[in-house]
Enzyme design. Structure first.
Site, mmCIF file in Angstrom:
data_model
loop_
_atom_site.group_PDB
_atom_site.id
_atom_site.type_symbol
_atom_site.label_atom_id
_atom_site.label_comp_id
_atom_site.label_asym_id
_atom_site.label_seq_id
_atom_site.Cartn_x
_atom_site.Cartn_y
_atom_site.Cartn_z
ATOM 1 N N LYS A 183 -11.579 -4.190 1.947
ATOM 2 C CA LYS A 183 -12.010 -3.681 0.653
ATOM 3 C C LYS A 183 -13.002 -2.530 0.823
ATOM 4 O O LYS A 183 -13.811 -2.516 1.757
ATOM 5 C CB LYS A 183 -12.656 -4.784 -0.169
ATOM 6 N N HIS A 321 2.998 -6.301 -3.422
ATOM 7 C CA HIS A 321 1.731 -7.020 -3.476
ATOM 8 C C HIS A 321 2.009 -8.521 -3.496
ATOM 9 O O HIS A 321 2.962 -8.979 -4.095
ATOM 10 C CB HIS A 321 0.972 -6.627 -4.741
#
Length: 388
Positions: A183, A321
């Protein structure tokens, strides 16, 4: 042959992780069971699915509209031409009755989750893994034994510093992954660049590291980050801006030479088409990350893929995803670029079958019928509570 019941439960993810946009402390997901009158080993065959992760449970829409439409349909209207199995495309059409165009997110997730559960049931009736069924229908019967798989992580969490980040990445590399995603955007640029440098020390090169901003950046911060990231030549930069800000995405494409990945937060074929065209994404390098159970399911995904191929995109540029068995089956069946993995992150919903084998960045496939949830014990036990 008929569907005798469709049931849903909402399950909390119970996670304290966060990305640049939100935390998961309230996140839930819907688990669905599609129950048939087909008996095998003394029990009715059941198809299962859940609505991936990142969108909340959606049982209200299922119970108010979509389940009643299926259950009130004539059973034979939901079968294939031979009458020996269910036809997911007909189930999808049944759920879409009297639905106004647009407004995709509100219905694409509940519809897609039910539709994927129907596919699980279809493959179980055929006594084949779902990826085999999909390969025969959509990929000229090409049957792989393994698929490329990258691992996501690098979350922001209390008490997690550089040492803990590096330890996490080393653990994943030791498990057999070769590409790691972490992230960014949830800290200062300086801190995130330090985290990226620390990650590259472990993975070995920038081409083995991807970063994910989770669509959190507005224009000034997005441009600042892109300029900071540009020298690295990362494997990809994921979701650098709001998924519908085509103007900003287009500008970032001009600024950033390395691959940009996006698409997990759009939920229809036309939305993906607009994302590609007006975001000016590059078929030769960029990556599309549709979340199939959240985007009307597998039948509609096949149409989205056909649209993309018509615009010059390759299946190798599609990395759906969702680090779960549903995505693994879809990647293998359609022959896509690769699968995501999120081990140890979302409780019972994380990872793949318990006996999964990973080597040199490749995830080996199971021969269990259907999606194969039966080989993921904790998740399958949860799913069984729906039908007991």
């Amino acid at each position: 042959m008929k569907i005798t019941a469709i049931r849903e439960i909402s399950v909390p993810l119970n996670s304290n992780l966060r990305n640049a946009a939100f935390d998961f402390s309230e996140m839930t997901t819907s688990v669905v069971a599609v129950i048939s009158d087909v008996i095998r080993d003394g029990q009715p065959l059941v198809g299962y699915a859940f609505n991936s992760t990142g969108r909340y449970a959606c049982g209200a829409q299922m119970r108010d509209r979509f389940i009643p439409r299926i259950m009130s349909a004539k059973p034979e209207s939901l079968l294939n031409e031979l009458g020996n199995n269910f036809d997911p495309s007909k189930v999808l059409a049944c759920m879409m009755q009297r639905e106004k165009p647009g407004g995709h997110t509100e219905r694409s997730v509940p519809i897609g989750t039910i539709e994927v559960a129907v596919w699980d049931l279809v493959a179980k009736i055929e006594q084949q893994p779902l990826y085999v069924v999909l390969a025969k229908l959509f990929n000229k019967a090409h049957l792989p034994s393994k698929v490329p798989c990258y691992v996501g992580g690098g979350w922001y969490a209390p008490g997690k510093g550089l040492i803990q980040l590096q330890d996490e990445i080393k653990k994943r590399m030791d498990e057999g992954y070769q590409v790691m995603k972490i992230k960014v955007g949830g800290a200062s640029i300086e801190e995130d660049m330090t985290r990226i440098d620390a990650a590259i020390q472990i993975v070995g090169s920038a081409q083995q590291l991807a970063v994910d901003a989770n669509a959190a950046w507005q224009r000034p911060r997005a441009i600042e980050y892109v300029n900071a990231l540009r020298p690295y030549g990362l494997r990809w930069l994921e979701e650098p801006t709001d998924p519908l800000d085509f103007e900003l995405l287009s500008d970032l494409v001009d600024l950033y030479d390395a691959p940009i990945a996006t698409g997990e937060n759009v939920f229809s074929t036309i939305d993906v088409k607009n994302l590609i065209r007006f975001g000016r994404l590059r078929a030769q390098s960029d990556i599309i990350q549709i979340d199939v159970p959240q985007s009307y399911g597998i039948t509609q995904f096949a149409k989205t893929l056909e649209m993309m191929e018509g615009l010059g995109w390759s299946r190798s540029s599609v990395f759906p995803h969702g680090g779960n068995l549903m995505t693994l089956a879809i990647v293998a069946g359609f022959g896509l670029g690769g699968c995501e993995a999120y081990p140890d992150v979302f409780g019972a919903f994380a990872g793949f079958h318990d006996d999964a084998k990973l080597s040199d960045g490749m995830m080996y496939l199971s021969d269990r019928p259907g999606i194969g949830f039966e080989g993921q014990n904790d998740l399958y036990q949860l799913m069984q509570t729906i039908v007991q």
